[in-house]
Structure formats: structure tokens, C-alpha cells
Design an enzyme around this catalytic site. Structure first.
Site, short mmCIF file in Angstrom:
data_model
loop_
_atom_site.label_atom_id
_atom_site.label_comp_id
_atom_site.label_asym_id
_atom_site.label_seq_id
_atom_site.Cartn_x
_atom_site.Cartn_y
_atom_site.Cartn_z
N GLU A 156 -4.64 4.25 5.89
CA GLU A 156 -4.60 3.80 4.69
C GLU A 156 -5.31 5.15 3.57
O GLU A 156 -4.76 5.46 2.77
CB GLU A 156 -5.20 2.90 4.22
CG GLU A 156 -4.67 1.93 3.08
CD GLU A 156 -5.68 1.39 2.00
OE1 GLU A 156 -6.50 2.11 1.63
OE2 GLU A 156 -5.86 0.22 2.06
N SER A 187 -10.76 -0.36 3.29
CA SER A 187 -9.81 -0.26 4.70
C SER A 187 -9.46 1.22 5.13
O SER A 187 -8.96 1.77 4.42
CB SER A 187 -8.72 -1.14 4.52
OG SER A 187 -8.87 -2.36 3.89
N ARG A 191 0.69 -1.30 -0.06
CA ARG A 191 -0.10 -0.06 0.10
C ARG A 191 0.86 1.20 -0.06
O ARG A 191 0.41 2.22 0.70
CB ARG A 191 -0.98 0.19 1.18
CG ARG A 191 -1.92 -0.78 1.20
CD ARG A 191 -2.90 -0.78 0.07
NE ARG A 191 -4.36 -1.53 0.28
CZ ARG A 191 -4.33 -2.82 -0.15
NH1 ARG A 191 -3.45 -3.52 -0.54
NH2 ARG A 191 -5.49 -3.36 -0.08
N1 EPU Z 1 -10.16 -10.10 10.63
C1 EPU Z 1 -10.96 -10.03 11.74
N2 EPU Z 1 -12.00 -9.14 12.09
C2 EPU Z 1 -12.44 -8.02 11.08
C3 EPU Z 1 -11.74 -8.48 9.87
C4 EPU Z 1 -10.69 -9.08 9.73
O1 EPU Z 1 -10.38 -10.87 12.87
O2 EPU Z 1 -13.39 -7.56 11.31
C5 EPU Z 1 -9.11 -10.93 10.47
C6 EPU Z 1 -9.63 -12.25 10.02
O3 EPU Z 1 -8.67 -13.25 10.66
C7 EPU Z 1 -9.30 -12.27 8.51
C8 EPU Z 1 -8.01 -11.53 8.53
O4 EPU Z 1 -8.49 -10.36 9.40
O5 EPU Z 1 -9.02 -13.59 8.10
C9 EPU Z 1 -8.03 -10.81 7.21
O6 EPU Z 1 -9.08 -10.20 6.79
P1 EPU Z 1 -9.48 -9.92 5.07
O7 EPU Z 1 -9.30 -11.17 4.49
O8 EPU Z 1 -11.02 -9.24 4.94
O9 EPU Z 1 -8.40 -8.93 4.68
P2 EPU Z 1 -7.74 -7.61 5.35
O10 EPU Z 1 -6.50 -8.05 5.64
O11 EPU Z 1 -8.42 -7.17 6.34
C10 EPU Z 1 -6.86 -6.66 3.03
C11 EPU Z 1 -7.04 -5.45 2.49
C12 EPU Z 1 -8.34 -5.27 1.51
C13 EPU Z 1 -8.39 -6.40 0.65
C14 EPU Z 1 -8.31 -7.80 1.52
C15 EPU Z 1 -8.47 -9.05 0.61
C16 EPU Z 1 -5.47 -4.04 3.62
C17 EPU Z 1 -5.27 -2.63 4.40
N3 EPU Z 1 -6.59 -4.28 3.38
O12 EPU Z 1 -7.84 -6.68 4.01
O13 EPU Z 1 -8.28 -4.09 0.77
O14 EPU Z 1 -9.78 -6.55 0.00
O15 EPU Z 1 -7.11 -7.69 2.18
O16 EPU Z 1 -7.34 -9.05 -0.14
O17 EPU Z 1 -4.61 -4.51 3.24
C18 EPU Z 1 -8.73 -1.64 0.75
O18 EPU Z 1 -7.54 -1.46 0.66
O19 EPU Z 1 -9.54 -0.79 0.94
C19 EPU Z 1 -9.40 -3.21 0.98
C20 EPU Z 1 -10.56 -3.34 1.25
#
Ligand code: EPU
Length: 352
Positions: A346, A250, A175
Site C-alpha cells: 500500500e 498498513s 486505496r
Molecule cells: N487481523 C488479524 N491479525 C492482525 C490484524 C488484523 O487477524 O494482526 C484481522 C482481524 O480479524 C481483524 C481484521 O483483520 O478483525 C481487520 O483488522 P482491522 O480492523 O485492524 O483492519 P485492517 O483491515 O487490518 C484496515 C485499513 C486500516 C484502517 C483499518 C480500520 C487497509 C489496508 N487498512 O485495516 O488503514 O485503519 O482498516 O478501518 O485497508 C492504513 O491504511 O494505513 C490503515 C491503518
């Protein structure tokens, strides 16, 4: 500046005191003192020749999906709407696709999938424009833009010239890019060029949520079209649609911490999810930290944290930029107090 000299200064088509509510996906009601839409490269040159960039440092706006207007914007807003998608090179195995900075990112993804050009199908439905995509090196479901990025063209506000930036010059990270650091606010991206693959495609199904979804659907050898539809379905189930509920995806980056710090965190929280992030570094999902701190689904006044994804801050209607900002800072403080980890926004925070 007097009213008369302001009017003399106005750029053709410029709008004054424009309401920005429909220009930011958080749906914040803010006003831009000056608003100029750029539809072709030559308009940047015209602005430069009028001395615009030597007098002022504008706010550059794409789709408005990664920005929080904390208040009214007093510097001129330049909205980049340069259109056009074209194939500029074509070999047996690859194509180079060039897109204007104003093209909606998801439209580019769809255009490529329809032509069987692989590489960005995992990035379907990410809000925003093509010009904004390299700024934060957009990423989702195991793919980041830099994996397919070839080059971009930009207008340098200091030299007032167009330049081409190769992959190396962009200094991409998680990012992150040079445009968020040394060149922040100093350039305007006008187009991007991606190197995409022709079939047979090497699809990326490594992301656990994607793998689970494909297994559930009993799709055993997915093509890029399957991935495109799978990603759309997953995103729709987890992330709020900005046309229905204001949000900027995010709000924070996932923090990257040292292995030592992670081991301490794990001692007290054995269930903490984690991902390797290079030598001695671990990435912890900010969504998990925010949920543990009690913010998931929580509503404070007009602002809230999304029920299905704690990393997304939502506008329940009529939230001001300042309210959203305060909510975010309260989340940051709770996570700091509970885990000693500092969350970094972000989204870009502008105005106020
Ligand atoms: N999780 C929780 N609670 C929550 C959300 C997430 O416990 O409310 C934990 C879970 O263990 C889950 C893990 O976090 O398995 C990862 O969650 P998720 O797969 O939703 O991915 P993320 O790391 O929260 C990132 C990107 C998203 C992107 C997703 C999928 C960043 C800051 N965000 O989110 O990007 O869609 O991966 O690849 O890296 C964005 O940049 O606007 C965005 C939505």
C-alpha cells in the site's frame, strides 16, 4: 553536470543533500540530492517556467506517512506544504470545505468536527496531508474519502497548467485512484474540496470495532464528536504512534480475491475473516494472513511487524530502507507460499 551549472540550476530555497529521516514516518535515513518545499501554487508555475518539469521527474512528498525510501533519492524531492482551510460554500444542509494540499489531514478533521461539519470524523488520526488523501483514497472505520469528496485542484506536469478534477475523473477505488495508475507521477495535487454535512448528522458506526467500542462506553446515540474520539482511542490502542516507533500504517492492501478462491481458503481455514468487496469478490484482511504466516510481533534485526496489528511494519530503530523492503518481501513470499495470495504494498516505494 558541473558544480557551476548545478548551482546555476538551483531553485531559490532549494536544499542539497538533505537528510530525509524526519520527512518519513518510517524514520528511514535516506538523502535527497535536491529538496524543494512548495508553499504556494505560483511556485509550481515558476519551476515550470524554468524548464524544471521538462528536465526531471520529481518525487512528490506530502507528510511522508505512506512512503518507503528504499535508498537515497536521486530525483528532486518536491515537498508540498501549501496551507489553508476555508469554507467556500454554505447551505442549510452542507458546506464545501477547501484545504491546501499541505494541511495535515488530522488537523482538517479536527477543524471540521469543531464546527460540527460531519463526514470525515471516522478518518480521524490518519497520518499524512490533505494532498495525499485522494491519491490512495484514504479510508478507515467504514468511511472512505470518496464518500465526501467534491473535487481537487492539481498541477499537471505535462501541460504545466492547473486543472480541476471532479469526483468522477479521479476514478476512486479501494486505496486506489487514477493518481496511482495512469496519472502516477504526472500531477501534483494542490488542494482538495470536500462536501460535508451540517446537523442532523448521519453517523457511520457500522465498523465492528467502532460499534464494540461505543457499546463498551455505553454511548447509545453517538454524535460526530463521539465518533471522532472513539476512532482516536481505537487507533491509539491498535496502531503504533509514528513519533514513538517508525511505521507507515498498513504496509499492504487487503487482498480482494474471487469467491471461488475464498471458498478454497475457508475450507482449510474456517476462521478466516472476510468482507464483501463487490460482485463475486471477497476482501480478506492482510493482517490475518500475515499473522497466520507467523509474522505478528516478529523482529528481524532492526525491522519488525507490530505486536497489535500484523499489517504494520515497524522500524525498531536505525533500520535501512533496504532492510524494511526485504522484510516486506519476505512477508509477501510467506503469504504467497502458505495461501497462494499475492499481497500488494500500500505504501509507495521510492529510491534505492
Ligand atoms: N487481523 C488479524 N491479525 C492482525 C490484524 C488484523 O487477524 O494482526 C484481522 C482481524 O480479524 C481483524 C481484521 O483483520 O478483525 C481487520 O483488522 P482491522 O480492523 O485492524 O483492519 P485492517 O483491515 O487490518 C484496515 C485499513 C486500516 C484502517 C483499518 C480500520 C487497509 C489496508 N487498512 O485495516 O488503514 O485503519 O482498516 O478501518 O485497508 C492504513 O491504511 O494505513 C490503515 C491503518
Amino acid at each position: 553536470m558541473t558544480k557551476a551549472s548545478e548551482a546555476a540550476d538551483a531553485y531559490p530555497g532549494e536544499k542539497r543533500n538533505l537528510n530525509l529521516t524526519s520527512y518519513n514516518t518510517l524514520g528511514v535515513d535516506a538523502t535527497a540530492s535536491r529538496f524543494i518545499e512548495i508553499k504556494e501554487n505560483s511556485e509550481l508555475k515558476t519551476l515550470a517556467n524554468s524548464g524544471f518539469f521538462s528536465r526531471t521527474k520529481p518525487c512528490i512528498l506530502g507528510g511522508g506517512s505512506n512512503i518507503l525510501f528504499r535508498g537515497d533519492v536521486r530525483v528532486p524531492v518536491l515537498r508540498i506544504s501549501i496551507p489553508g482551510i476555508q469554507t467556500i460554500a454554505d447551505t442549510d444542509s452542507n458546506v464545501l470545505v477547501k484545504a491546501g494540499a499541505g494541511v495535515v489531514w488530522h488537523d482538517l478533521v479536527t477543524w471540521c468536527v469543531e464546527r460540527d461539519y460531519g463526514g470525515i470524523e471516522n478518518l480521524a488520526l490518519i497520518p499524512g496531508t490533505c494532498g495525499a488523501a485522494p491519491i490512495q483514497n484514504i479510508g478507515a472505520y467504514g468511511v472512505e474519502l470518496d464518500q465526501v469528496f467534491e473535487s481537487l485542484e492539481l498541477f499537471n506536469l505535462q501541460t504545466e497548467r492547473f486543472e480541476t478534477f471532479t469526483h468522477e475523473k479521479c476514478m476512486f477505488g479501494y486505496r486506489d485512484s487514477i493518481f496511482k495508475r495512469d496519472l502516477k507521477g504526472r500531477v501534483i495535487v494542490t488542494s482538495i474540496t470536500l462536501k460535508l454535512n451540517k446537523p442532523p448528522h448521519d453517523v457511520n458506526t457500522s465498523y465492528y470495532a467502532l460499534e464494540n467500542y461505543l457499546n463498551q462506553q455505553e454511548i447509545t446515540s453517538p454524535g460526530i464528536n463521539d465518533l471522532y474520539h472513539a476512532v482516536i482511542a481505537i487507533r491509539k490502542s491498535k496502531l503504533p504512534d509514528p513519533s514513538l516507533i517508525g511505521n507507515a500504517g498498513s504496509f499492504f492492501k487487503n487482498p480482494v480475491i474471487s469467491k471461488g478462491q475464498f471458498n478454497k481458503l475457508k475450507e482449510n481455514n474456517p476462521g478466516v475473516p472476510s468482507f464483501p468487496a463487490g460482485e463475486g469478490k471477497i476482501k480478506v484482511p492482510a493482517g490475518w494472513l500475515i499473522e497466520q504466516a507467523g509474522w505478528k510481533g516478529k523482529k528481524v534485526g532492526n525491522v519488525g511487524t507490530y505486536d497489535n496489528q500484523a499489517l504494520v511494519i515497524v522500524n525498531h530503530g536505525n533500520a535501512t530502507g533496504a532492510e524494511i523492503y526485504n522484510h516486506a518481501m519476505n512477508i509477501r513470499e510467506s503469504v504467497r507460499d502458505m495461501f497462494g495470495i499475492e499481497l500488494t504494498p500500500e505504501v509507495n516505494i521510492v529510491g534505492g
